[in-house]
Design a protein around this motif. Structure first.
Motif, PDB file in Angstrom:
ATOM      1  N   LEU A   1       3.154   5.188  12.903  1.00  0.00           N
ATOM      2  CA  LEU A   1       2.414   3.932  12.981  1.00  0.00           C
ATOM      3  C   LEU A   1       3.151   2.830  12.233  1.00  0.00           C
ATOM      4  CD1 LEU A   1      -1.216   5.189  12.323  1.00  0.00           C
ATOM      5  CD2 LEU A   1      -0.100   4.793  14.518  1.00  0.00           C
ATOM      6  N   HIS A   2       3.151   1.658  12.842  1.00  0.00           N
ATOM      7  CA  HIS A   2       3.638   0.482  12.118  1.00  0.00           C
ATOM      8  C   HIS A   2       2.429  -0.179  11.453  1.00  0.00           C
ATOM      9  CE1 HIS A   2       5.504  -3.341  11.130  1.00  0.00           C
ATOM     10  NE2 HIS A   2       6.670  -2.768  11.360  1.00  0.00           N
ATOM     11  N   PRO A   3       2.565  -0.628  10.218  1.00  0.00           N
ATOM     12  CA  PRO A   3       1.404  -1.216   9.529  1.00  0.00           C
ATOM     13  C   PRO A   3       0.723  -2.336  10.301  1.00  0.00           C
ATOM     14  CG  PRO A   3       3.187  -0.838   7.966  1.00  0.00           C
ATOM     15  CD  PRO A   3       3.735  -0.530   9.324  1.00  0.00           C
ATOM     16  N   THR A   4       1.506  -3.164  10.999  1.00  0.00           N
ATOM     17  CA  THR A   4       0.885  -4.275  11.715  1.00  0.00           C
ATOM     18  C   THR A   4      -0.002  -3.788  12.852  1.00  0.00           C
ATOM     19  OG1 THR A   4       2.869  -4.485  13.093  1.00  0.00           O
ATOM     20  CG2 THR A   4       2.712  -5.897  11.157  1.00  0.00           C
TER      21      THR A   4
ATOM     22  N   ALA B   1       6.236   4.057  10.091  1.00  0.00           N
ATOM     23  CA  ALA B   1       7.589   3.548  10.306  1.00  0.00           C
ATOM     24  C   ALA B   1       7.558   2.045  10.124  1.00  0.00           C
ATOM     25  CB  ALA B   1       8.098   3.909  11.697  1.00  0.00           C
ATOM     26  N   GLY B   2       8.662   1.486   9.706  1.00  0.00           N
ATOM     27  CA  GLY B   2       8.737   0.041   9.508  1.00  0.00           C
ATOM     28  C   GLY B   2       9.973  -0.315   8.717  1.00  0.00           C
TER      29      GLY B   2
ATOM     30  N   LEU C   1       1.339  -3.734   2.424  1.00  0.00           N
ATOM     31  CA  LEU C   1       1.790  -3.566   1.039  1.00  0.00           C
ATOM     32  C   LEU C   1       1.614  -2.143   0.520  1.00  0.00           C
ATOM     33  CD1 LEU C   1       0.718  -6.954  -0.613  1.00  0.00           C
ATOM     34  CD2 LEU C   1       2.895  -6.303   0.431  1.00  0.00           C
ATOM     35  N   PRO C   2       0.454  -1.482   0.704  1.00  0.00           N
ATOM     36  CA  PRO C   2       0.361  -0.100   0.217  1.00  0.00           C
ATOM     37  C   PRO C   2       1.291   0.857   0.976  1.00  0.00           C
ATOM     38  CG  PRO C   2      -1.651  -0.744   1.375  1.00  0.00           C
ATOM     39  CD  PRO C   2      -0.857  -1.982   1.164  1.00  0.00           C
ATOM     40  N   VAL C   3       1.529   0.616   2.269  1.00  0.00           N
ATOM     41  CA  VAL C   3       2.488   1.464   2.998  1.00  0.00           C
ATOM     42  C   VAL C   3       3.889   1.272   2.436  1.00  0.00           C
ATOM     43  CG1 VAL C   3       3.625   1.787   5.234  1.00  0.00           C
ATOM     44  CG2 VAL C   3       1.143   1.641   5.110  1.00  0.00           C
TER      45      VAL C   3
END
Length: 596
Positions: free
Chosen positions: A294-297, A442-443, A480-482
């Motif tokens: 997963l991407h945070p966005t 992922a990011g 931010l937490p990721v």
């Protein structure tokens, strides 16, 4: 009203008199003749541009017809109407964006400055805040000008886009006066306050169970007729629409979707998947939106509006690329440009050990190179706007570097830029959910700094920061937490403490730093609870059109089809209570675990 109705009337009258539209033709020749003066510019343009300019000139011009207050049809502005009397007055455009226009302060000489000048000079200067009173007075003059009949036209949809429009505040005031109490939008749309006064023009046939009505707009007529027909026992409306579309199932879907967009109740068209649809979603396997990293966005998109997540991440539909009205560089391109400049500059700071002066020179060099590349790609917008924006960008980035704490000799230094994480980069980042399941992320990280207490993740933002500030305040920040997890799990460094923040790198955000609250265990527990609620919503097939904020800048508005009124009413449904609570208050409180 535009000049075209007047032009049409002029043509009819002059043809009747045998003069073949000479006034209209003369006016058109005069307008197009003005274009010859543009030859002094020496600029080559194509036929399409010429046609556009001519069309705009003609559309903005009116041809006088008849003698005002004596004969013919006078098409005038509310200001020109004052002092005249007519048998019939038709006031058009009484909707949001029409009349009255919104008062705006002068960008150079604001209302406060105008008051001071007026007091000092003993004169009068118009104020933007007085526009409302002036509009009310003009509206009163228009109403008084009608001797026998006054007709107020309140468009309910935008003629170009079909989007719903709110009524003018003047019409709402009129409804309140007629009702004897303040009238809100819901009551106004019901028609009750003005029912003794208003009338819809242009009769349609009477259908079984439906009183005869009259309509002023062709689309309103078609819609009313189809709905009346579809409500009949014989289903004539459905048959008619099916014949037009050539597909009965498509006709049924169109009618269902149209009704759902105008009802406060939840139904099949509100983004709530049924059993078969949820089973089909679960059967996607590797193509399931939550199966891959997963991407945070993506998670933040679900929290912002589940329907946008459904369109983008479940159906895989991209927003259409359409030319905008702005003459400036697009926000996404501008953000990528600023990120690219800082990435290149701080990479040199890391590799060459540059101090602040060296970093400033590196930013200027990267700015020159990346701006030239953007110009070659043709993404910078109009030349004049770009020239201003380009210089402002350099000033902002240089100031951001001057304020950067890594150059304050406090034992801090940047150690990585554009650090990518995920399985394909051999940097796996995982998070355990409360039910024991595990998700992967992922990011990339814009920048990582070493600090005396550990490490700091810096994420650049070119906007004003309101969205980021709200997400931190309500415990909905995912990025931010990721990023903290990514530094903790992938760098191999035993940092004592990892912090993360958004750095606003332009004057629009005031160069502020927005740091994630709390320690790492608390941030990880909050993130775990938030992701768990998102996963649960996806698995339940919960993708309603609902957003905590407005939808003006949503990139999937083209696929929404619901009015803001319908979305607001549907948010009150008990089935969406959990989602509304998540969007407004954040995830439910959980106890932090131990750092690991």
């Amino acid at each position: 009203f535009t000049g075209w109705p007047a032009a049409s009337e002029a043509r009819r009258r002059t043809r009747r008199d045998g003069r073949r539209g000479l006034p209209v033709a003369a006016a058109a020749r005069d307008l197009t003749g003005r274009l010859r003066s543009l030859d002094v510019l020496g600029e080559e343009v194509d036929a399409g541009e010429v046609a556009t300019v001519v069309r705009e000139l003609l559309a903005s011009h009116s041809v006088p017809v008849g003698r005002a207050t004596r004969d013919g049809v006078a098409i005038v502005t509310p200001l020109e109407l004052r002092g005249h009397r007519f048998h019939d007055v038709v006031f058009a455009g009484l909707a949001e964006g029409g009349f009255p226009s919104r008062g705006r302060a002068d960008p150079v000489l604001g209302d406060a400055e105008r008051r001071r000048l007026a007091e000092a000079l003993g004169t009068r200067l118009p104020l933007a805040e007085q526009r409302d009173a002036e509009s009310t007075l003009l509206f009163a003059f228009a109403c008084e000008a009608a001797r026998e009949r006054l007709t107020l036209l309140v468009p309910r949809t935008d003629a170009a886009t079909g989007r719903p429009r709110l009524p003018s505040r003047l019409v709402l005031r009129l409804a309140s006066l007629a009702a004897g109490h303040p009238v809100k939008l819901d009551e106004f749309l019901s028609g009750a306050p003005l029912r003794p006064l208003w009338q819809r023009t242009g009769a349609i046939p009477r259908y079984e169970g439906t009183p005869s009505s009259t309509w002023a707009d062709g689309r309103e007529f078609d819609t009313a007729a189809l709905l009346a027909l579809s409500a009949s026992r014989r289903g004539r409306g459905r048959e008619y629409l099916a014949a037009v579309l050539g597909d009965a199932a498509s006709a049924e879907r169109r009618l269902g979707q149209w009704r759902a967009g105008r009802s406060p109740d939840l139904g099949a068209w509100d983004g709530l998947l049924g059993g078969e649809a949820r089973a089909a979603l679960a059967a996607l396997g590797a193509r399931h939106p939550l199966a891959a990293e997963l991407h945070p966005t993506r998670l933040e998109r679900y929290v912002g509006c589940p329907f946008a997540f459904y369109v983008r991440d479940v159906l895989g539909l991209a927003a259409p690329e359409e030319p905008g009205e702005s003459l400036e560089i697009e926000a996404l391109e501008f953000g990528s440009l600023a990120h690219g400049i800082l990435e290149r500059a701080y990479a040199r700071v890391i590799d060459d050990g540059l101090d602040r002066d060296g970093a400033l020179a590196a930013v200027a060099a990267a700015w020159e190179e990346r701006c030239a590349d953007a110009e070659r790609r043709g993404v910078t917008g109009a030349a004049l706007a770009w020239a201003v924006r380009r210089e402002m960008l350099l000033e902002d980035l240089l100031r951001s570097v001057r304020l950067d704490p890594v150059f304050l000799d406090r034992g801090e230094r940047p150690v990585a830029v554009e650090l990518r994480f995920g399985a394909r980069h051999d940097r796996v980042v995982t998070l355990a959910l409360p039910d024991g399941r595990e998700v992967r992320f992922a990011g990339r990280l814009d920048r990582v700094d070493e600090t005396p207490s550990g490490a700091r993740v810096v994420d650049y933002k070119t906007g004003g920061g309101s969205t980021e500030r709200e997400s931190i305040k309500r415990g909905l920040s995912v990025q931010l937490p990721v990023y903290q997890l990514a530094v903790r799990q992938t760098t191999g460094e035993a940092y004592g403490r990892v912090t993360s923040l958004y750095r606003l790198i332009t004057r629009k955000g005031g160069f502020e730093e927005l740091e994630l609250d709390g320690d790492e265990p608390t941030a990880r527990a909050r993130l775990s609870a938030l992701v768990a609620e998102v996963v649960e919503g996806v698995e339940e097939g919960l993708f309603p059109r609902t957003s905590h904020k407005g939808c003006d800048y949503c990139d999937v508005r083209y696929a929404c089809g619901f009015s803001s009124w319908a979305r607001a009413r549907k948010r009150e449904h008990e089935r969406l209570a959990g989602l509304v609570r998540l969007q407004t208050q954040g995830p439910e409180e959980v106890s932090p675990d131990e750092p690991g």
